[in-house]
Design an enzyme around this catalytic site. Structure first.
Site, PDB file in Angstrom:
ATOM      1  N   TYR A  95      -1.872  -7.447  16.854  1.00 52.57           N
ATOM      2  CA  TYR A  95      -2.104  -7.371  15.710  1.00 52.57           C
ATOM      3  C   TYR A  95      -3.397  -6.202  16.000  1.00 52.57           C
ATOM      4  CZ  TYR A  95      -2.814  -5.811  11.322  1.00 52.57           C
ATOM      5  OH  TYR A  95      -3.306  -4.879   9.559  1.00 52.57           O
ATOM      6  N   LEU A 103       0.890  -1.033   0.019  1.00 57.66           N
ATOM      7  CA  LEU A 103       0.216   0.046  -0.266  1.00 57.66           C
ATOM      8  C   LEU A 103       1.245   1.235  -0.017  1.00 57.66           C
ATOM      9  CD1 LEU A 103      -3.265  -0.727   2.384  1.00 57.66           C
ATOM     10  CD2 LEU A 103      -2.737  -1.172   0.182  1.00 57.66           C
ATOM     11  N   SER A 136      -7.371  -1.186  10.146  1.00 59.64           N
ATOM     12  CA  SER A 136      -7.243  -1.892   9.683  1.00 59.64           C
ATOM     13  C   SER A 136      -9.093  -2.076   9.972  1.00 59.64           C
ATOM     14  CB  SER A 136      -6.571  -3.490  10.360  1.00 59.64           C
ATOM     15  OG  SER A 136      -7.013  -4.348   9.850  1.00 59.64           O
ATOM     16  N   ASP A 162      13.996   1.829  10.640  1.00 62.11           N
ATOM     17  CA  ASP A 162      13.403   1.450  10.960  1.00 62.11           C
ATOM     18  C   ASP A 162      12.395   2.100  11.984  1.00 62.11           C
ATOM     19  OD1 ASP A 162      12.059  -0.667  13.079  1.00 62.11           O
ATOM     20  OD2 ASP A 162      14.333  -2.223  12.858  1.00 62.11           O
ATOM     21  N   VAL A 163      11.247   1.885  12.315  1.00 62.94           N
ATOM     22  CA  VAL A 163      10.047   3.062  13.007  1.00 62.94           C
ATOM     23  C   VAL A 163      10.048   2.095  14.576  1.00 62.94           C
ATOM     24  CG1 VAL A 163       8.583   3.240  10.421  1.00 62.94           C
ATOM     25  CG2 VAL A 163       7.756   1.518  12.557  1.00 62.94           C
ATOM     26  N   LYS A 184      -3.191  -1.882  16.733  1.00 61.96           N
ATOM     27  CA  LYS A 184      -4.401  -1.023  15.466  1.00 61.96           C
ATOM     28  C   LYS A 184      -5.394  -0.334  16.710  1.00 61.96           C
ATOM     29  CE  LYS A 184      -2.096  -2.587  11.634  1.00 61.96           C
ATOM     30  NZ  LYS A 184      -1.225  -0.959  10.976  1.00 61.96           N
TER      31      LYS A 184
HETATM   32  P1  NAP Z   1       3.299  -5.240   3.296  1.00 60.60           P
HETATM   33  O1  NAP Z   1       3.185  -4.879   2.505  1.00 60.60           O
HETATM   34  O2  NAP Z   1       3.455  -6.590   4.414  1.00 60.60           O
HETATM   35  O3  NAP Z   1       4.635  -3.402   3.655  1.00 60.60           O
HETATM   36  C1  NAP Z   1       5.119  -3.167   4.869  1.00 60.60           C
HETATM   37  C2  NAP Z   1       5.794  -1.704   4.482  1.00 60.60           C
HETATM   38  O4  NAP Z   1       6.433  -1.438   6.173  1.00 60.60           O
HETATM   39  C3  NAP Z   1       6.594  -2.204   4.247  1.00 60.60           C
HETATM   40  O5  NAP Z   1       7.343  -1.511   3.139  1.00 60.60           O
HETATM   41  C4  NAP Z   1       7.780  -2.506   5.404  1.00 60.60           C
HETATM   42  O6  NAP Z   1       9.099  -2.197   4.257  1.00 60.60           O
HETATM   43  C5  NAP Z   1       7.551  -1.759   5.986  1.00 60.60           C
HETATM   44  N1  NAP Z   1       8.011  -2.142   7.692  1.00 60.60           N
HETATM   45  C6  NAP Z   1       7.569  -3.068   8.113  1.00 60.60           C
HETATM   46  N2  NAP Z   1       8.077  -3.070   9.311  1.00 60.60           N
HETATM   47  C7  NAP Z   1       8.952  -1.620   9.459  1.00 60.60           C
HETATM   48  C8  NAP Z   1      10.066  -0.888  10.027  1.00 60.60           C
HETATM   49  N3  NAP Z   1       9.764  -2.175  11.315  1.00 60.60           N
HETATM   50  N4  NAP Z   1       9.867   0.493  10.307  1.00 60.60           N
HETATM   51  C9  NAP Z   1       9.966   0.380   8.638  1.00 60.60           C
HETATM   52  N5  NAP Z   1       8.978  -0.045   7.795  1.00 60.60           N
HETATM   53  C10 NAP Z   1       8.470  -1.057   7.904  1.00 60.60           C
HETATM   54  O7  NAP Z   1       2.207  -4.306   4.069  1.00 60.60           O
HETATM   55  P2  NAP Z   1       0.332  -3.601   3.137  1.00 60.60           P
HETATM   56  O8  NAP Z   1      -0.067  -4.849   2.998  1.00 60.60           O
HETATM   57  O9  NAP Z   1       1.596  -2.940   2.705  1.00 60.60           O
HETATM   58  O10 NAP Z   1       0.226  -2.990   4.678  1.00 60.60           O
HETATM   59  C11 NAP Z   1       0.658  -1.877   5.221  1.00 60.60           C
HETATM   60  C12 NAP Z   1      -0.043  -1.154   6.287  1.00 60.60           C
HETATM   61  O11 NAP Z   1      -1.667  -1.638   5.813  1.00 60.60           O
HETATM   62  C13 NAP Z   1      -0.332  -2.259   7.235  1.00 60.60           C
HETATM   63  O12 NAP Z   1       0.313  -1.459   8.793  1.00 60.60           O
HETATM   64  C14 NAP Z   1      -0.982  -3.188   7.770  1.00 60.60           C
HETATM   65  O13 NAP Z   1      -1.132  -4.051   8.655  1.00 60.60           O
HETATM   66  C15 NAP Z   1      -2.309  -2.318   6.983  1.00 60.60           C
HETATM   67  N6  NAP Z   1      -3.355  -3.081   6.136  1.00 60.60           N
HETATM   68  C16 NAP Z   1      -3.291  -3.939   5.281  1.00 60.60           C
HETATM   69  C17 NAP Z   1      -4.186  -4.893   4.979  1.00 60.60           C
HETATM   70  C18 NAP Z   1      -4.475  -5.677   3.784  1.00 60.60           C
HETATM   71  O14 NAP Z   1      -4.918  -6.255   3.052  1.00 60.60           O
HETATM   72  N7  NAP Z   1      -2.706  -5.656   2.668  1.00 60.60           N
HETATM   73  C19 NAP Z   1      -5.461  -4.526   5.374  1.00 60.60           C
HETATM   74  C20 NAP Z   1      -5.648  -3.703   6.860  1.00 60.60           C
HETATM   75  C21 NAP Z   1      -4.609  -3.132   7.256  1.00 60.60           C
HETATM   76  P3  NAP Z   1      10.574  -2.958   4.533  1.00 60.60           P
HETATM   77  O15 NAP Z   1      10.220  -4.445   5.534  1.00 60.60           O
HETATM   78  O16 NAP Z   1      11.256  -2.242   3.423  1.00 60.60           O
HETATM   79  O17 NAP Z   1      11.129  -2.514   5.947  1.00 60.60           O
END
Ligand code: NAP
Length: 270
Positions: A156, A17, A143, A62-63, A160
């Protein structure tokens, strides 16, 4: 352009996203500061945005590390002079029975999803208040789990829901100072998580039948749709909205049960 010259920090911008958020914000005139741990992926996106005529900066961060958050904010201000918006999008989705979760696992999810979001909100809000024309908009990506849950999601969901809690508190505290804080809660999106769900299912069609019954719009959310909802919350179009938790879920959290097996009688008796 809805974000002309606005400086917007987006965490988790290396994948999923976050990539769509960075691209949509840049297309709307924002100077995007993209943060994550994957240097190569961030640099690729930075050059793609620049080639398309946009302004972008990638910062390795790293957040879960306070020093990295400080470096991120300083880098944004050094490069562009101010901060107008933040999307706290970085997150880890962790699935394990509540009976089995260890203290270390709990702490890891909290450190990324909750503590990182809170302290980056704090740093950005401080910057937003001290600059010329104080104000800004902060969006937390939570979420549908802030509304209802699934098995194995305790850390989680706690993180959230915590984002919703602190966002309301900060929204109230900063409302009269021009900083808005909102939560955007996505449903099931077409990202890696969907690929993982399909991979774990007996077949893609069975997987899809199940989710069709549970998503009223009967479709996945495209990353650009979540990015557009962020755009709305970051821009002045949402100027009266603060402290909200907006569901972007194709109706999922409005559904009581997936199918009614027996037809209800009409109240009119007809
Ligand atoms: P994703 O593809 O797993 O990507 C997660 C992102 O977070 C990556 O860019 C990763 O980058 C970064 N990240 C993880 N740990 C980190 C850390 N310690 N420091 C800095 N960056 C970090 O996830 P997504 O599906 O796009 O989801 C994005 C957000 O939407 C999340 O908060 C998730 O809970 C929420 N969400 C997603 C969905 C869905 O269906 N996809 C639904 C509800 C909510 P690096 O690994 O490069 O650090």
């Amino acid at each position: 352009m809805l974000l002309k010259n606005k400086v917007i920090i987006i965490t988790g911008a290396s994948k999923g996203l976050g990539v769509a958020m960075a691209e949509v914000c840049a297309q709307q005139g924002a100077r995007v500061v993209m943060a994550a741990r994957s240097k190569g992926l961030l640099e690729e996106l930075e050059s793609k945005i620049k080639k398309a005529g946009g302004e972008a900066l990638s910062v390795i961060c790293d957040v879960s590390k306070p020093a990295d958050l400080k470096h991120l904010v300083e880098s944004a201000v050094d490069a562009f002079g101010r901060i107008d918006g933040l999307i706290n999008n970085a997150g880890v989705n962790y699935v394990k029975s509540a009976l089995e979760v260890t203290e270390e696992e709990w702490d890891r999810v909290m450190a990324v999803d909750l503590k990182g979001s809170f302290f980056l909100t704090q740093l950005c809000a401080r910057q937003m208040l001290k600059q010329k024309d104080p104000g800004g908009s902060i969006v937390q990506i939570a979420s549908v789990h802030t509304h209802a849950s699934l098995e194995g999601a305790a850390p989680y969901d706690a993180a959230k829901c915590g984002m919703v809690g602190f966002s309301k508190a900060v929204a109230v505290e900063l409302a009269d100072k021009g900083v808005r804080v909102n939560v955007l809660s996505p449903g099931l999106c077409r990202t890696e998580i969907w690929k993982d769900i399909v991979a774990a299912a007996p077949s893609e069609s069975e997987c899809w039948d199940y989710w069709n019954a549970n998503i009223p719009a009967k479709k996945l959310i495209e990353p650009e749709e979540i990015a557009n909802a962020c755009l709305f919350l970051l821009s002045d179009l949402s100027s009266s909205i603060t402290g909200a938790n907006l569901m972007a879920d194709h109706g999922m959290t409005s559904l009581l049960v997936s199918r009614e097996p027996y037809a209800s009688k009409s109240i009119e008796g007809g």
